[in-house]
Scaffold this motif. Structure first.
Motif, PDB file in Angstrom:
ATOM      1  N   TYR A  81      -2.880  -2.446   4.653  1.00 42.94           N
ATOM      2  CA  TYR A  81      -3.440  -3.541   3.854  1.00 42.94           C
ATOM      3  C   TYR A  81      -4.489  -4.300   4.658  1.00 42.94           C
ATOM      4  N   VAL A  82      -4.233  -4.493   5.954  1.00 40.59           N
ATOM      5  CA  VAL A  82      -5.190  -5.181   6.818  1.00 40.59           C
ATOM      6  C   VAL A  82      -6.492  -4.394   6.878  1.00 40.59           C
ATOM      7  N   ALA A  83      -6.382  -3.069   6.994  1.00 44.46           N
ATOM      8  CA  ALA A  83      -7.569  -2.224   7.049  1.00 44.46           C
ATOM      9  C   ALA A  83      -8.362  -2.269   5.755  1.00 44.46           C
ATOM     10  N   GLU A  84      -7.694  -2.599   4.646  1.00 46.77           N
ATOM     11  CA  GLU A  84      -8.340  -2.644   3.340  1.00 46.77           C
ATOM     12  C   GLU A  84      -8.813  -4.051   2.968  1.00 46.77           C
ATOM     13  N   ARG A  85      -8.911  -4.928   3.943  1.00 47.73           N
ATOM     14  CA  ARG A  85      -9.214  -6.332   3.650  1.00 47.73           C
ATOM     15  C   ARG A  85     -10.513  -6.510   2.852  1.00 47.73           C
ATOM     16  N   THR A  91       0.804  -1.213   0.000  1.00 51.78           N
ATOM     17  CA  THR A  91       0.000   0.000   0.000  1.00 51.78           C
ATOM     18  C   THR A  91       0.844   1.274   0.000  1.00 51.78           C
ATOM     19  N   HIS A  92       2.143   1.156  -0.247  1.00 50.40           N
ATOM     20  CA  HIS A  92       2.993   2.349  -0.271  1.00 50.40           C
ATOM     21  C   HIS A  92       2.554   3.273  -1.405  1.00 50.40           C
ATOM     22  N   GLY A 110     -12.394   5.901   0.617  1.00 52.07           N
ATOM     23  CA  GLY A 110     -11.413   6.581   1.455  1.00 52.07           C
ATOM     24  C   GLY A 110      -9.994   6.205   1.074  1.00 52.07           C
ATOM     25  N   TYR A 111      -9.782   4.915   0.820  1.00 57.30           N
ATOM     26  CA  TYR A 111      -8.457   4.442   0.423  1.00 57.30           C
ATOM     27  C   TYR A 111      -8.108   4.972  -0.967  1.00 57.30           C
ATOM     28  N   ARG A 170     -16.671   7.051   2.950  1.00 60.02           N
ATOM     29  CA  ARG A 170     -15.287   6.607   3.104  1.00 60.02           C
ATOM     30  C   ARG A 170     -15.171   5.083   3.024  1.00 60.02           C
ATOM     31  N   GLU A 171     -16.139   4.332   3.559  1.00 60.98           N
ATOM     32  CA  GLU A 171     -16.055   2.875   3.621  1.00 60.98           C
ATOM     33  C   GLU A 171     -16.666   2.188   2.408  1.00 60.98           C
TER      34      GLU A 171
END
Length: 300
Positions: free
Chosen positions: A77-81, A35-36, A254-255, A281-282
């Motif tokens: 990345y975990v938050a974007e699962r 996710t960089h 959001g991402y 956002r979600e």
């Protein structure tokens, strides 16, 4: 930093396509996170004058790259699962249209990261497992009860001809030696087994339009395949390409706004403010600019 020859045809005759934008010999481990957002920061990128393969040279030595991936951690990345799960379900459905249903077949996901695709494949009926160089990511997968071991195809003992399908989702562009990886994969696949490779397409219309501003030009990417060079590499190493097609991904808004900010900060901040104002956002949306391509091939 080391100079390398073409990984497809073996020649050492390349022209500069994009000059380096980062200082030589400066490597940050966080630049190797999936996710960089270091878009536009990269070593010199060249193109082989004979076969057209595009790659970074000079670049960091192979062992330095492996060490960076072993050490990397990526909580974003975990938050974007959720978005990753939607993406992999979509990819899996397309894969099964080509190669058929799971029927208990064995699948190995290479570069499995935190095991999202392994988990999605298991739920669909595949006997799925994974290998992942990041010790942190493999541990995250194991915490969810997934069979993901820390290592690479070069370091993990796996029995020859023990898998029906081997997948590399957004992996081949990070490898120091993609040709050798395809050979390792072929040895692990049973006769008639399938290889699935997903990567960026340097010759996609949007890639050519953006040129040096194409966001996938990054420190972590060592190779930039086109559909033609990816097909040629598969064929050179004993595979028959059955299908190629552009496949995008699902991203939370959001991402997505944070990715835009990494590319253009002012536009990104405005986008994030609008997303927040609308309470979206979600929300996950499909994104496909045509510059991510999947190649599905079979062992000849």
């Amino acid at each position: 930093m080391i100079s390398v020859s073409c990984n497809l045809c073996g020649r050492d005759d390349a022209a500069v396509r994009f000059p380096a934008t980062t200082e030589p010999d400066v490597l940050r481990v966080d630049a190797f996170r999936c996710t960089h957002s270091g878009y536009g920061h990269h070593p010199q990128i060249v193109q082989c004058r004979h076969c057209g393969l595009v790659y970074a040279s000079p670049r960091w030595a192979d062992d330095v790259v492996v060490e960076a991936y072993t050490a990397v951690e990526d909580e974003t990345y975990v938050a974007e699962r959720e978005g990753r799960e939607l993406t992999f379900r979509h990819h899996l459905r397309q894969m099964e249209r080509i190669i058929g249903p799971p029927a208990g077949r064995a699948l190995l996901d290479v570069g499995a990261y935190i095991g999202v695709f392994v988990e999605v494949a298991l739920a669909a009926g595949w006997k799925a497992q994974g290998v992942e160089p990041s010790a942190w990511a493999a541990a995250e997968a194991q915490r969810r009860g997934l069979n993901v071991v820390s290592g690479t195809l070069d370091s993990v003992p796996l029995a020859p001809a023990s898998f029906d399908v081997l997948t590399l989702w957004d992996v081949i562009e990070h490898l120091a030696d993609p040709a050798a990886e395809l050979e390792r994969a072929r040895r692990l696949l049973r006769p008639g087994g399938w290889l699935v490779v997903h990567t960026m397409d340097i010759d996609a219309p949007v890639s050519r339009l953006l040129g040096r501003r194409w966001p996938w030009l990054m420190d972590m990417h060592l190779y930039y395949f086109s559909r033609r060079t990816l097909r040629a590499m598969h064929e050179r190493h004993g595979y028959q390409v059955v299908w190629q097609g552009a496949q995008g991904r699902y991203l939370r808004l959001g991402y997505l706004a944070s990715r835009v900010a990494g590319f253009q900060s002012t536009v990104g901040r405005a986008t994030l403010a609008a997303v927040d104002a609308l309470g979206l956002r979600e929300a996950a949306v499909p994104v496909n600019f045509g510059d991510l391509v999947t190649t599905i091939s079979r062992v000849r």
